[in-house]
Design an enzyme around this catalytic site. Structure first.
Site, PDB file in Angstrom:
ATOM      1  N   SER A 198       0.840  -1.191   0.000  1.00 43.50           N
ATOM      2  CA  SER A 198       0.000   0.000   0.000  1.00 43.50           C
ATOM      3  C   SER A 198       0.878   1.244   0.000  1.00 43.50           C
ATOM      4  O   SER A 198       1.965   1.257   0.583  1.00 43.50           O
ATOM      5  CB  SER A 198      -0.902   0.021   1.235  1.00 43.50           C
ATOM      6  OG  SER A 198      -1.568   1.267   1.350  1.00 43.50           O
TER       7      SER A 198
ATOM      8  N   TYR B 144      -2.584   0.292   9.990  1.00 40.78           N
ATOM      9  CA  TYR B 144      -2.590  -0.214   8.617  1.00 40.78           C
ATOM     10  C   TYR B 144      -1.282   0.126   7.919  1.00 40.78           C
ATOM     11  O   TYR B 144      -0.669  -0.722   7.267  1.00 40.78           O
ATOM     12  CB  TYR B 144      -3.770   0.385   7.859  1.00 40.78           C
ATOM     13  CG  TYR B 144      -3.812   0.036   6.393  1.00 40.78           C
ATOM     14  CD1 TYR B 144      -4.218  -1.230   5.962  1.00 40.78           C
ATOM     15  CD2 TYR B 144      -3.445   0.973   5.425  1.00 40.78           C
ATOM     16  CE1 TYR B 144      -4.253  -1.553   4.614  1.00 40.78           C
ATOM     17  CE2 TYR B 144      -3.482   0.657   4.074  1.00 40.78           C
ATOM     18  CZ  TYR B 144      -3.888  -0.606   3.677  1.00 40.78           C
ATOM     19  OH  TYR B 144      -3.916  -0.915   2.340  1.00 40.78           O
TER      20      TYR B 144
END
Length: 267
Positions: A145, A158
Site C-alpha cells: 500500500s 494499517y
C-alpha cells in the site's frame, strides 16, 4: 495471451476488488487460478466469469486470519493441480477501522496486524515448500500500500502493517532467491473498483487526480497487469522490488498540486 500458460496461481482475497482484476488477467494469460476468500457466492461468480471466457479457475474458501484455512488452501491446491507456481498475497481486511496513535487500542492494532501482515507471512510460509519443489522455482507477489510510503494523519496500524509487508518482501526475496523463488511487492495508489466506487467521494478523487501524473485514478486491471509481469518469466531477473503502481503519486515533491493551482512552477 500465454504468458502464464501451464502455471498454477493462488490469488488470495480474489472474490472482490483488486484481487478479481488480478485473477481474471492471470486466467486470460493461461494460468490455472485458485480464487479464494470468505464469500463463496462472490468467489464462484469470479470463477464462472473466468470459465465463460475460456479460462480455468476454481474457488476455495480461505480466511486470512485463520491459519488452518490457509494451510488447507495450499494442501488442496497442490493435490488438485500437482504444483503451485505463483502466490499473490492480496487478502487484507481493509474494512477494519484505524486512527491516530492515541486513538488506537491494542485490540485494534492486533486485529489489523493479524489481517494485513500476519496472514501474508503465513501464506508465504505455506507456499514456500511447494515452490521449492519446482525446478523453475516460483513467484510471490505481495500487494502492499502507498500508506507505507510515509506518515499520514490516520491509518497508523494499517500503514505500519503494510510497511511490514515491504520488508517481508525483501527478506523473502533474499532468503530464497538462490532457489529460483522471487518475491516482489506492488503498492497500489487510489484504485477505484466496482465495489468501492460509490463510497469514494468526488473530493477524494479530485485530491488524487490533482497529485498524480496521469489523468485518471487507477483500476484493478492496472495492478493486474503489473502482477502478470511479475508472475511471468519476463521478470525472471526482478526480485526484492517494491513497485509503486500509483500514476506517479509518490514520484514528486508533495507541493505539486498546490503550485499547479497557483499556475506556478515554484515559489
Amino acid at each position: 495471451m500465454d504468458r502464464l500458460k501451464g502455471k498454477v496461481a493462488i490469488v488470495t482475497g480474489s472474490t472482490s476488488g483488486i484481487g478479481v482484476g488480478i485473477a481474471k488477467l492471470f486466467a486470460a494469460e493461461g494460468a490455472k487460478v485458485v480464487i479464494c476468500g470468505r464469500r463463496k457466492e462472490k468467489g464462484q461468480a469470479v470463477v464462472d466469469s473466468i470459465l465463460e471466457n475460456g479460462g480455468e479457475a476454481t474457488y476455495h474458501f480461505m480466511d486470512i486470519t485463520i491459519t488452518e484455512s490457509i494451510e488447507q488452501l495450499f494442501t488442496d491446491t497442490a493435490e488438485q493441480y500437482g504444483k503451485i507456481d505463483i502466490l499473490v498475497n492480496n487478502a487484507a481486511n481493509v474494512s477494519l477501522k484505524d486512527g491516530r496513535v492515541d486513538e488506537l487500542t491494542l485490540e485494534m492494532w492486533d486485529n489489523i496486524f493479524q489481517s494485513d501482515i500476519r496472514g501474508t507471512f503465513y501464506a508465504t510460509k505455506c507456499a514456500l515448500p511447494y515452490l521449492q519443489k519446482n525446478e523453475a522455482g516460483g513467484s510471490i507477489i505481495n500487494i502492499g500500500s502507498m500508506a507505507s510510503c510515509g506518515g499520514d494523519l490516520s491509518s497508523t496500524a494499517y500503514a505500519c502493517a503494510k510497511a511490514g509487508v515491504d520488508l517481508l518482501t525483501q527478506s523473502t526475496a533474499l532468503q530464497y532467491g538462490k532457489q529460483n523463488i522471487r518475491c516482489n511487492c506492488v503498492r497500489p495508489g487510489l484504485i477505484v473498483t466496482p465495489e468501492n466506487e460509490a463510497h469514494v467521494p468526488q473530493v477524494l478523487k479530485d485530491i488524487f487526480t490533482s497529485n498524480i501524473m496521469v489523468n485518471r485514478y487507477g483500476c484493478p486491471e492496472d495492478i493486474g497487469q503489473m502482477c502478470v509481469f511479475l508472475a511471468s518469466d519476463e521478470s525472471c531477473y526482478v526480485t526484492g522490488q517494491i513497485i509503486n503502481v500509483d500514476g506517479g503519486l509518490n514520484s514528486h515533491v508533495p507541493t505539486v498540486a498546490q503550485f499547479r493551482q497557483l499556475n506556478s512552477r515554484t515559489w
